[in-house]
Design a protein around this motif. Structure first.
Motif, mmCIF file in Angstrom:
data_model
loop_
_atom_site.group_PDB
_atom_site.id
_atom_site.type_symbol
_atom_site.label_atom_id
_atom_site.label_comp_id
_atom_site.label_asym_id
_atom_site.label_seq_id
_atom_site.Cartn_x
_atom_site.Cartn_y
_atom_site.Cartn_z
ATOM 1 N N LEU A 26 -5.642 36.975 43.942
ATOM 2 C CA LEU A 26 -5.681 38.020 42.912
ATOM 3 C C LEU A 26 -6.526 39.220 43.350
ATOM 4 C CD1 LEU A 26 -6.143 35.712 39.812
ATOM 5 C CD2 LEU A 26 -4.020 36.696 40.679
ATOM 6 N N ALA A 27 -7.123 39.152 44.535
ATOM 7 C CA ALA A 27 -7.929 40.264 45.044
ATOM 8 C C ALA A 27 -7.049 41.474 45.322
ATOM 9 C CB ALA A 27 -8.660 39.843 46.315
ATOM 10 N N ASP A 28 -7.596 42.649 45.130
ATOM 11 C CA ASP A 28 -6.819 43.880 45.337
ATOM 12 C C ASP A 28 -6.503 44.090 46.814
ATOM 13 O OD1 ASP A 28 -5.918 46.649 44.266
ATOM 14 O OD2 ASP A 28 -7.136 47.095 46.024
ATOM 15 N N PHE A 29 -5.250 44.408 47.058
ATOM 16 C CA PHE A 29 -4.826 44.803 48.401
ATOM 17 C C PHE A 29 -3.843 45.948 48.256
ATOM 18 C CE2 PHE A 29 -2.661 44.789 52.437
ATOM 19 C CZ PHE A 29 -3.680 44.520 53.336
ATOM 20 N N CYS A 30 -4.317 47.139 48.603
ATOM 21 C CA CYS A 30 -3.476 48.345 48.520
ATOM 22 C C CYS A 30 -2.931 48.555 47.109
ATOM 23 C CB CYS A 30 -2.345 48.289 49.533
ATOM 24 S SG CYS A 30 -2.917 48.205 51.234
ATOM 25 N N GLY A 31 -3.803 48.328 46.113
ATOM 26 C CA GLY A 31 -3.441 48.665 44.745
ATOM 27 C C GLY A 31 -2.732 47.585 43.955
ATOM 28 N N GLN A 32 -2.606 46.389 44.533
ATOM 29 C CA GLN A 32 -1.975 45.297 43.794
ATOM 30 C C GLN A 32 -2.606 43.974 44.211
ATOM 31 O OE1 GLN A 32 2.167 45.050 44.875
ATOM 32 N NE2 GLN A 32 1.753 45.153 47.059
ATOM 33 N N PRO A 33 -2.457 42.930 43.392
ATOM 34 C CA PRO A 33 -2.983 41.632 43.805
ATOM 35 C C PRO A 33 -2.358 41.194 45.132
ATOM 36 C CG PRO A 33 -2.402 41.598 41.476
ATOM 37 C CD PRO A 33 -1.869 42.887 42.031
ATOM 38 N N MET A 34 -3.165 40.588 45.984
ATOM 39 C CA MET A 34 -2.695 40.222 47.313
ATOM 40 C C MET A 34 -1.436 39.358 47.267
ATOM 41 S SD MET A 34 -4.772 38.653 50.573
ATOM 42 C CE MET A 34 -5.492 37.299 49.660
ATOM 43 N N LEU A 35 -1.321 38.471 46.279
ATOM 44 C CA LEU A 35 -0.155 37.595 46.200
ATOM 45 C C LEU A 35 1.142 38.390 46.069
ATOM 46 C CD1 LEU A 35 0.902 34.696 46.129
ATOM 47 C CD2 LEU A 35 0.524 34.708 43.643
ATOM 48 N N CYS A 36 1.063 39.584 45.508
ATOM 49 C CA CYS A 36 2.270 40.406 45.375
ATOM 50 C C CYS A 36 2.862 40.765 46.732
ATOM 51 C CB CYS A 36 1.969 41.672 44.580
ATOM 52 S SG CYS A 36 1.649 41.374 42.825
ATOM 53 N N ARG A 37 2.045 40.759 47.763
ATOM 54 C CA ARG A 37 2.562 41.010 49.109
ATOM 55 C C ARG A 37 3.502 39.885 49.538
ATOM 56 N NH1 ARG A 37 1.398 46.028 51.309
ATOM 57 N NH2 ARG A 37 1.487 45.046 53.359
ATOM 58 N N ALA A 38 3.188 38.651 49.123
ATOM 59 C CA ALA A 38 4.077 37.522 49.421
ATOM 60 C C ALA A 38 5.378 37.640 48.634
ATOM 61 C CB ALA A 38 3.379 36.199 49.108
ATOM 62 N N PHE A 39 5.280 38.144 47.409
ATOM 63 C CA PHE A 39 6.504 38.363 46.639
ATOM 64 C C PHE A 39 7.411 39.354 47.366
ATOM 65 C CE2 PHE A 39 3.887 37.779 42.477
ATOM 66 C CZ PHE A 39 3.732 36.434 42.767
ATOM 67 N N ASP A 40 6.820 40.421 47.874
ATOM 68 C CA ASP A 40 7.605 41.438 48.576
ATOM 69 C C ASP A 40 8.185 40.880 49.871
ATOM 70 O OD1 ASP A 40 8.423 44.341 48.878
ATOM 71 O OD2 ASP A 40 7.265 44.066 50.720
ATOM 72 N N ALA A 41 7.397 40.118 50.601
ATOM 73 C CA ALA A 41 7.851 39.587 51.891
ATOM 74 C C ALA A 41 9.018 38.626 51.737
ATOM 75 C CB ALA A 41 6.698 38.893 52.619
ATOM 76 N N THR A 42 9.084 37.941 50.605
ATOM 77 C CA THR A 42 10.140 36.947 50.403
ATOM 78 C C THR A 42 11.309 37.486 49.588
ATOM 79 O OG1 THR A 42 8.908 36.063 48.502
ATOM 80 C CG2 THR A 42 8.601 34.969 50.624
ATOM 81 N N ALA A 43 11.275 38.759 49.249
ATOM 82 C CA ALA A 43 12.376 39.380 48.499
ATOM 83 C C ALA A 43 13.462 39.816 49.478
ATOM 84 C CB ALA A 43 11.866 40.558 47.673
ATOM 85 N N THR A 44 14.033 38.853 50.180
ATOM 86 C CA THR A 44 15.048 39.123 51.185
ATOM 87 C C THR A 44 16.313 38.347 50.833
ATOM 88 O OG1 THR A 44 15.596 38.850 53.536
ATOM 89 C CG2 THR A 44 14.022 37.297 52.611
ATOM 90 N N PRO A 45 17.489 38.893 51.103
ATOM 91 C CA PRO A 45 18.729 38.211 50.730
ATOM 92 C C PRO A 45 18.896 36.851 51.390
ATOM 93 C CG PRO A 45 19.153 40.514 51.300
ATOM 94 C CD PRO A 45 17.736 40.243 51.668
ATOM 95 N N GLY A 46 18.192 36.608 52.502
ATOM 96 C CA GLY A 46 18.321 35.333 53.186
ATOM 97 C C GLY A 46 17.721 34.167 52.440
ATOM 98 N N ILE A 47 16.874 34.434 51.450
ATOM 99 C CA ILE A 47 16.232 33.375 50.669
ATOM 100 C C ILE A 47 16.949 33.263 49.334
ATOM 101 C CG2 ILE A 47 14.107 32.693 49.491
ATOM 102 C CD1 ILE A 47 12.555 33.900 51.800
ATOM 103 N N ALA A 48 17.560 32.107 49.116
ATOM 104 C CA ALA A 48 18.387 31.917 47.927
ATOM 105 C C ALA A 48 17.548 31.667 46.679
ATOM 106 C CB ALA A 48 19.346 30.751 48.148
ATOM 107 N N ALA A 49 16.390 31.048 46.838
ATOM 108 C CA ALA A 49 15.511 30.755 45.711
ATOM 109 C C ALA A 49 14.098 30.592 46.225
ATOM 110 C CB ALA A 49 15.962 29.480 44.985
ATOM 111 N N ARG A 50 13.137 30.925 45.390
ATOM 112 C CA ARG A 50 11.731 30.772 45.763
ATOM 113 C C ARG A 50 10.948 30.313 44.549
ATOM 114 N NH1 ARG A 50 9.795 37.187 46.178
ATOM 115 N NH2 ARG A 50 10.783 37.821 44.219
ATOM 116 N N ILE A 51 9.819 29.706 44.815
ATOM 117 C CA ILE A 51 8.951 29.267 43.729
ATOM 118 C C ILE A 51 7.505 29.313 44.210
ATOM 119 C CG2 ILE A 51 9.116 26.797 44.314
ATOM 120 C CD1 ILE A 51 9.114 26.326 41.199
#
Length: 200
Positions: A26-51
């Motif tokens: 939850l620490a800030d990284f470039c204006g958003q919680p760090m975990l949001c970077r993982a959300f962005d990294a996995t927002a790729t069409p090759g991944i059918a589902a994530r949790i």
């Protein structure tokens, strides 16, 4: 045929952040919680589902706000996170042919690298595929369905590393810059990665 292989992703967010002092995801990284970077990294069409699998109610709230599926639990081990995440994906996608396990604390991991790892796995669907640098394995790692029973039966608290050690001859690496593989364990590492990001 290879392109139709279904890949899921478990985002590992159950750590206790003892060395960090607070919940690092939850620490800030470039204006958003760090975990949001993982959300962005996995927002790729090759991944059918994530949790996201987490022990934190704050992380659960963030995931819900971002529209990312999340599973809240109170079990103690890393292997619990592996089992719970994989089981949840298999309930949703029984045809799952590969599962990626991605730590939530690699903020410089790029979506392009995650997508390339998925494509690389699809060319070698019986192997374990992982990102690496100079021949050294990093994360995330992507396991084929034939190893799901071993992942679901893990004992102790070493996560998928146990399975990789048993099948090292099946491990293939996709090369990426070292910074992408850097995980944040302390506030000092986070501060350095922020500086690295600012210099790009």
């Amino acid at each position: 045929m290879k392109k139709s292989l279904t890949v899921g992703c478990v985002i590992m967010a159950s750590g206790l952040s003892r060395r960090f002092g607070t919940n690092k995801l939850l620490a800030d990284f470039c204006g958003q919680p760090m975990l949001c970077r993982a959300f962005d990294a996995t927002a790729t069409p090759g991944i059918a589902a994530r949790i996201v699998v987490t022990r934190s109610e704050e992380v659960q709230a963030l995931c819900r706000a971002q529209g990312v599926p999340v599973l809240l639990h109170s079990l103690p081990g890393r292997n619990d996170t592996v089992r719970l995440g994989l089981s949840a994906l298999l309930e949703q996608l029984p045809e799952l042919s590969g599962c990626m396990f991605l730590p939530g604390d690699q903020p410089l991991l790029r979506r392009e690298s995650v997508g390339m790892l998925v494509d690389f796995y699809r060319e070698h669907p019986e192997h374990i595929a992982a990102l690496g640098h100079d021949g050294v394995r990093g994360n995330p790692c992507l396991f084929p369905a034939r190893l799901f029973p071993e992942l679901l039966a893990l004992q102790g608290d070493h996560g998928g590393n146990q399975v990789i050690r048993r099948h090292e001859e099946d491990l293939l690496l996709w090369e990426v810059p070292a910074l992408e593989l850097t995980d944040v364990d302390t506030p000092q590492v986070l501060a350095q990665l922020r500086r690295d990001m600012a210099e790009e």
